[in-house]
Write an enzyme that holds these catalytic residues in place. Structure first.
Site, PDB file in Angstrom:
ATOM      1  N   LEU A 119       2.029   4.772  42.348  1.00 21.06           N
ATOM      2  CA  LEU A 119       3.058   6.021  43.014  1.00 21.06           C
ATOM      3  C   LEU A 119       3.971   4.947  43.164  1.00 21.06           C
ATOM      4  O   LEU A 119       3.799   3.692  43.892  1.00 21.06           O
ATOM      5  CB  LEU A 119       2.394   6.331  44.302  1.00 21.06           C
ATOM      6  CG  LEU A 119       1.639   7.925  44.207  1.00 21.06           C
ATOM      7  CD1 LEU A 119       1.034   8.185  45.456  1.00 21.06           C
ATOM      8  CD2 LEU A 119       2.950   8.717  43.782  1.00 21.06           C
ATOM      9  N   SER A 153       5.229  16.212  48.201  1.00 20.81           N
ATOM     10  CA  SER A 153       4.012  16.524  48.227  1.00 20.81           C
ATOM     11  C   SER A 153       3.150  15.933  47.193  1.00 20.81           C
ATOM     12  O   SER A 153       1.810  15.673  47.746  1.00 20.81           O
ATOM     13  CB  SER A 153       3.920  18.151  47.817  1.00 20.81           C
ATOM     14  OG  SER A 153       4.565  18.305  46.474  1.00 20.81           O
ATOM     15  N   GLU A 154       3.706  15.249  46.208  1.00 22.30           N
ATOM     16  CA  GLU A 154       2.726  14.572  45.488  1.00 22.30           C
ATOM     17  C   GLU A 154       2.145  13.497  46.105  1.00 22.30           C
ATOM     18  O   GLU A 154       1.199  13.042  45.980  1.00 22.30           O
ATOM     19  CB  GLU A 154       3.624  14.099  44.159  1.00 22.30           C
ATOM     20  CG  GLU A 154       2.811  13.238  43.150  1.00 22.30           C
ATOM     21  CD  GLU A 154       3.841  12.128  42.585  1.00 22.30           C
ATOM     22  OE1 GLU A 154       3.493  10.932  42.214  1.00 22.30           O
ATOM     23  OE2 GLU A 154       5.157  12.567  42.532  1.00 22.30           O
ATOM     24  N   GLN A 155       3.080  12.581  46.835  1.00 23.02           N
ATOM     25  CA  GLN A 155       2.405  11.354  47.432  1.00 23.02           C
ATOM     26  C   GLN A 155       1.692  11.963  48.609  1.00 23.02           C
ATOM     27  O   GLN A 155       0.787  11.111  48.865  1.00 23.02           O
ATOM     28  CB  GLN A 155       3.575  10.746  47.819  1.00 23.02           C
ATOM     29  CG  GLN A 155       4.576   9.951  46.793  1.00 23.02           C
ATOM     30  CD  GLN A 155       6.029  10.064  46.794  1.00 23.02           C
ATOM     31  OE1 GLN A 155       6.559  10.747  47.811  1.00 23.02           O
ATOM     32  NE2 GLN A 155       6.827   9.143  45.925  1.00 23.02           N
TER      33      GLN A 155
END
Ligand SMILES: *[C@@H]1O[C@H](CO)[C@@H](O)[C@H](O)[C@H]1NC(C)=O
Ligand SMILES: *[C@@H]1O[C@H](CO)[C@@H](O)[C@H](O)[C@H]1NC(C)=O
Ligand SMILES: *[C@@H]1O[C@H](CO)[C@@H](O)[C@H](O)[C@H]1NC(C)=O
Ligand SMILES: *[C@@H]1O[C@H](CO)[C@@H](O)[C@H](O)[C@H]1NC(C)=O
Ligand SMILES: *[C@@H]1O[C@H](CO)[C@@H](O)[C@H](O)[C@H]1NC(C)=O
Ligand SMILES: *[C@@H]1O[C@H](CO)[C@@H](O)[C@H](O)[C@H]1NC(C)=O
Ligand SMILES: *[C@@H]1O[C@H](CO)[C@@H](O)[C@H](O)[C@H]1NC(C)=O
Ligand SMILES: *[C@@H]1O[C@H](CO)[C@@H](O)[C@H](O)[C@H]1NC(C)=O
Ligand SMILES: *[C@@H]1O[C@H](CO)[C@@H](O)[C@H](O)[C@H]1NC(C)=O
Length: 565
Positions: A390, A467-469
């Site tokens: 990430l 939201s992904e992280q």
């Protein structure tokens, strides 16, 4: 204070003249028909020069007694002899001593006596001795020192009690040949009486009788106590090899004249080692008894001295007493060795811990590299990726571009050089897929999550709280087994604006700080930074040996890595 020297030179002559009355007349007794030898006491005074003339004469006569040895009365070596004495010899004799500057005189009264009628002695001329019922006794036949034979011993002595022979038939009485003693065991009051001892003296081929009579008194005597060892007491002492030891044997006894002796290995000590010469000593003790001892020196302790007990033995009227001492080598200092051992053990452990701390990463990496091919294949954990990466995307304003790091350097090192399989969001996701779905699925299939952080100051942006992280981080935190690796591209001083989860990971596991630049040198898997990252990464699943090459041999070549999976 009188000096000792002055005492020796000046007091003695004064003392001797002070005692003059006492020593100037002494009495001697002899049975008619028996020989007698008389010496002069003043001749024995130590201050007298050896260079003097001594003569004997009868009182009132100026003629000295002859030195002619065939004469019945004669002088030989300063001793006056009557061989034998007759009744007329009774009288006063003088001994004259003369040296260059002085002279001295001593008087002797000789009594020649006859035995009482019907007896073998004269009741007036007896010696007196004492024996004790409690401790037994020993009677001495006195004044025989001039009557030794040519072998320097006294011929056999006959003992009579009240003039009757056969005394030795009672086995309580003991007298050895050549001995001037009569030993009486288990003394009773009946042993009191007149004992006559008789021997012979042969002079010029003529044998003469020599007899003495002793009146023996019997007393209760001191308490019957066997001797007691003061030292040794059946113990051992530690002595160094080669050291000097005085071997004392001290006995406390109510009886005097005991003969203690040392034995080792069943033989006398002087047989065991001829340098071990014993010396007996005896002195009165406070309690009225005696301290009797024997001692020898071990001038240098030898090995053989350690192997036997040294026994001190003494015979006494009630039997024999024994005590021993054992010489031991000094024990090695066990405590010292123990402490030394512990200290060095602690030191080794500390050193090992220190070295491990220092080289932990290298050791683990080396272990993984060298041992992995030999380990049996692990059961697959069902994961596809070694790490899910990430990073903050499209931060072109950043000093350290996270794009370049995540898309170029990270794959170069971890994938190409180390053979890891990464999922990099933004590189490996297919366009059109929902971000959340992809992240969730891919994180599930990864063994690690790598989060690249960029400091706020360097690019005025924090990791987007997308939201992904969020999902990735929570996943990693909540699900057991997924470890998060934080990589700071620059020093991040302030985490306050970071999401809670990042703060938590940073606090718990720390972060690895990127120290390199974007040059080739920083792209080597063997730099400290990459070693740290590799250490946090899982061990690689089985790879072919060619892929173990870690050095960037052809950095920019389009060579692709094929993973064995
Ligand atoms: C010793 O001799 C002197 C002189 O001859 C005499 O007066 C004296 O009595 C004698 N002494 C004895 C003990 O015979
Ligand atoms: C001892 O006597 C001998 C002779 O009788 C004499 O020559 C010698 O000088 C005397 N010695 C002393 C110390 O009087
Ligand atoms: C002296 O000793 C020798 C040898 O031991 C012996 O033959 C001799 O008879 C002894 N003499 C006397 C007087 O005992
Ligand atoms: C002395 O007496 C004891 C016991 O009273 C006895 O055992 C020992 O044999 C006696 N010794 C002699 C020499 O008679
Ligand atoms: C020892 O001799 C003396 C003197 O002759 C006598 O009076 C005494 O009775 C004797 N002792 C014994 C125990 O016979
Ligand atoms: C010595 O004494 C014994 C008896 O005790 C006697 O028979 C002998 O005649 C004596 N000898 C001399 C020389 O007096
Ligand atoms: C033994 O006795 C002697 C004399 O009293 C003394 O000097 C010595 O120290 C004693 N030795 C021991 C070991 O007690
Ligand atoms: C033992 O040695 C000491 C000196 O060290 C000496 O005075 C002593 O006489 C020796 N004793 C014997 C029995 O040799
Ligand atoms: C010392 O040892 C000897 C013989 O080994 C033994 O006879 C003796 O009783 C012992 N003494 C003590 C006090 O134990």
């Amino acid at each position: 204070m009188i000096s000792p020297l002055w005492f020796i030179c000046c007091i003695i002559p004064y003392v001797s003249s002070f005692n003059a009355e006492e020593r100037k007349l002494s009495s001697h007794f002899v049975l008619v028909g028996e020989p007698i030898a008389i010496s002069c006491q003043i001749a024995k005074i130590p201050t007298l020069h050896s260079d003097y003339n001594l003569t004997w004469s009868r009182n009132g006569s100026d003629t000295p007694i002859t030195t002619e040895t065939h004469s019945r009365i004669h002088q030989q070596d300063n001793v006056l002899w009557f061989i034998p004495a007759t009744l007329e010899d009774s009288g006063l004799y003088e001994c004259n001593i003369r040296n260059s500057d002085s002279s001295d005189k001593e008087y002797i009264q000789l009594h020649v006596f006859k035995n009482n009628d019907g007896l073998c002695f004269n009741g007036e001329t007896m010696y007196k001795q004492k024996v004790f019922m409690s401790i037994g006794g020993k009677i001495t036949c006195p004044n025989l020192e001039y009557f030794n034979d040519e072998n320097d011993t006294v011929p056999e002595i006959q003992w009579h009690k009240e003039c009757k022979p056969g005394l030795l038939q009672d086995n309580r009485f003991l007298s050895s040949k050549g001995d001037i003693y009569l030993i009486i065991n288990n003394v009773t009051v009946h042993d009191k009486g007149n004992y006559t001892c008789q021997t012979t003296y042969t002079y010029m081929g003529i044998q003469h009788n020599v007899s003495r009579t002793i009146y023996v008194d019997v007393e209760e005597g001191p308490k019957k106590t066997p001797p007691v060892f003061v030292y040794p007491k059946n113990h051992s002492i530690e002595v160094e090899l080669g050291s000097h030891v005085i071997m004392d044997c001290n006995i406390s006894s109510s009886i005097s004249a005991l003969n203690p002796y040392w034995q080792v290995n069943g033989e006398d000590v002087n047989v065991f080692d001829n340098t071990y010469e014993e010396q007996i000593y005896e002195k009165p003790s406070q309690g009225g008894g005696f301290i009797i001892g024997t001692r020898f020196n071990i001038s240098k302790v030898k090995s053989k001295d350690y192997s036997h007990k040294f026994f001190c033995r003494v015979f006494h009227p009630y039997g024999e007493a024994v005590a021993y001492i054992l010489l031991k080598r000094p024990a090695p200092n066990i405590q010292g060795y123990l402490i030394g051992g512990l200290v060095s053990l602690v030191f080794v452990i500390v050193a090992a811990v220190f070295v491990y701390k220092l080289l932990k990463i290298d050791i683990v990496l080396w272990y993984r590299n060298s041992c992995h091919p030999f380990l049996s294949k692990k059961v697959s954990d069902g994961k596809i990726y070694d790490a899910y990466v990430l990073y903050p995307k499209n931060r072109v304003s950043c000093l350290y571009s996270p794009d370049i790091f995540a898309l170029k350097i990270l794959p170069e090192v971890l994938e190409r050089q180390c053979g890891y399989n990464l999922f990099i969001f933004g590189r490996d996701d297919l366009p059109g897929q929902a971000v959340v779905n992809v992240a969730d699925e891919k994180i599930n299939q990864s063994r690690r999550v790598i989060i690249v952080l960029v400091p706020e100051s360097s690019c005025y942006s924090v990791l987007e709280d997308t939201s992904e992280q969020q999902l990735a981080v929570y996943d990693a935190l909540i699900r057991d087994g997924i470890k998060v690796i934080l990589i700071e591209l620059d020093k991040i001083k302030d985490y306050t604006n970071m999401p809670e989860s990042i703060k938590y990971i940073k606090q718990k596991h720390g972060a690895i700080k990127w120290k390199g630049d974007f040059t080739e040198r920083s792209h080597s898997a063997s730099t400290k930074f990459w070693k740290n990252v590799r250490y946090q990464m899982p061990p690689r699943q089985t790879v072919s040996p060619s892929e173990l090459l870690l050095l960037p041999t052809a950095f920019n070549s389009p060579h692709t890595i094929t993973l064995e999976r």
